[in-house]
Design an enzyme around this catalytic site. Sequence first.
Site, PDB file in Angstrom:
ATOM      1  N   SER A  20       0.827  -1.256   0.012  1.00 26.33           N
ATOM      2  CA  SER A  20       0.273   0.101  -0.042  1.00 26.33           C
ATOM      3  C   SER A  20       0.752   1.618  -0.019  1.00 26.33           C
ATOM      4  CB  SER A  20      -0.987  -0.263   1.152  1.00 26.33           C
ATOM      5  OG  SER A  20      -1.839  -0.968   0.924  1.00 26.33           O
ATOM      6  N   THR A  65      -6.036  -3.202   7.812  1.00 21.35           N
ATOM      7  CA  THR A  65      -5.850  -4.680   7.321  1.00 21.35           C
ATOM      8  C   THR A  65      -5.983  -5.601   8.381  1.00 21.35           C
ATOM      9  OG1 THR A  65      -4.555  -5.946   5.724  1.00 21.35           O
ATOM     10  CG2 THR A  65      -3.314  -4.680   7.004  1.00 21.35           C
ATOM     11  N   LYS A  69      -9.947  -5.439  10.631  1.00 13.60           N
ATOM     12  CA  LYS A  69     -11.139  -4.896   9.814  1.00 13.60           C
ATOM     13  C   LYS A  69     -12.267  -4.956  10.417  1.00 13.60           C
ATOM     14  CE  LYS A  69      -8.921  -5.950   5.411  1.00 13.60           C
ATOM     15  NZ  LYS A  69      -9.189  -6.387   4.040  1.00 13.60           N
ATOM     16  N   GLY A 131     -15.117 -16.751   4.189  1.00 10.42           N
ATOM     17  CA  GLY A 131     -14.498 -16.149   5.407  1.00 10.42           C
ATOM     18  C   GLY A 131     -15.053 -14.613   5.142  1.00 10.42           C
ATOM     19  N   ASN A 153     -17.962 -23.715   0.296  1.00  9.03           N
ATOM     20  CA  ASN A 153     -17.016 -23.638   1.577  1.00  9.03           C
ATOM     21  C   ASN A 153     -16.821 -25.090   1.931  1.00  9.03           C
ATOM     22  OD1 ASN A 153     -15.393 -21.974   2.906  1.00  9.03           O
ATOM     23  ND2 ASN A 153     -16.591 -22.548   4.722  1.00  9.03           N
TER      24      ASN A 153
END
Length: 286
Positions: A20, A65, A69, A131, A153
């Site tokens: 980033s 991050t 979050k 997730g 999943n």
Amino acid sequence: MDAKTKLCCLIGNPVEHSISPLIHNTLAKEMGINMVYTAFRVDNDKVDDAIKGAAALGINGLNVTVPHKCTVIDSLAEIDPLARKIGAVNTLVKVENGFKGYNTDIIGLYRELVECDIDIEGKEVIILGAGGASKAITYLCADKGATKIWLLNRTIDNAVAIANEVNSYFGQVVQPLTLDKYTDIPKGKYPIIQTTSVGLYPNVDNAPVENDDFYELAAVGVDIIFNPACTKFMKKCLEHGAKAYNGLKMLLYQGVAAYELWNNTTVPKELTDKVLALMEKEMASR
Ligand code: ATR
């Protein structure tokens, strides 16, 4: 840098390998904005202190991050309604009494899908994984008018939980299944979005579904992983005649969306292309 330099930063744990800073510092330099972007490792029990400190220092904006979050939501002054539904925030923008939280991951993925010519409206979609990323992407696909979302999943309970939540807003659009039940999906060609951690470096020889007949369902595969640049999931899509994309553009566009919110500007396409090329070079050198 001088006394007027705006500071933006990433918080997470770990953050040392984040790309980033490359995105934001390049954008600021190229657009002539006096802003710097750096990264801070923040322990789980210090997130609230970090947000209060950032507000006190007048930090312009933050990215958040893994693993913060969701927990960061408790420390916000305001939250965007879609980010609240998703239950995850990755971008904070300074407001009068603290920060407002957004989810630009989802804006990033949508921009990638549009750019790759992947149409969701009126279409059926397959999503692998249940997730945090999958939840946001399932909301996005329902919000953009998917008629059916096959949510596969390993652990069925996690897929059922997302399906129940998203269906409570959008009607019976999400169908949860275990990974091996892809055989229940009618034959056809679908966009497949891969959100599990399977195939992520260094476990590059794994795919969430190994069976070749699964990939006959792929019109196009999008993996949110970008390291390696071509995952085994992507290779299998390509082998079956589908197109395949990795998550690097999603990462780029979540950053661009955050940068645009912080600086109240629009980043031109030539510049996003330039940053993407730098990101590809950086990833190749790692
Ligand atoms: P994120 O927030 O990045 O989405 P996460 O919430 O930890 O990460 O979710 C990881 C996803 O990868 C889950 O869907 C997980 O499946 P389970 O719900 O069954 O745990 C999936 N995943 C991780 N390892 C896997 C494996 N070896 N095989 C299949 N799926 C796996």
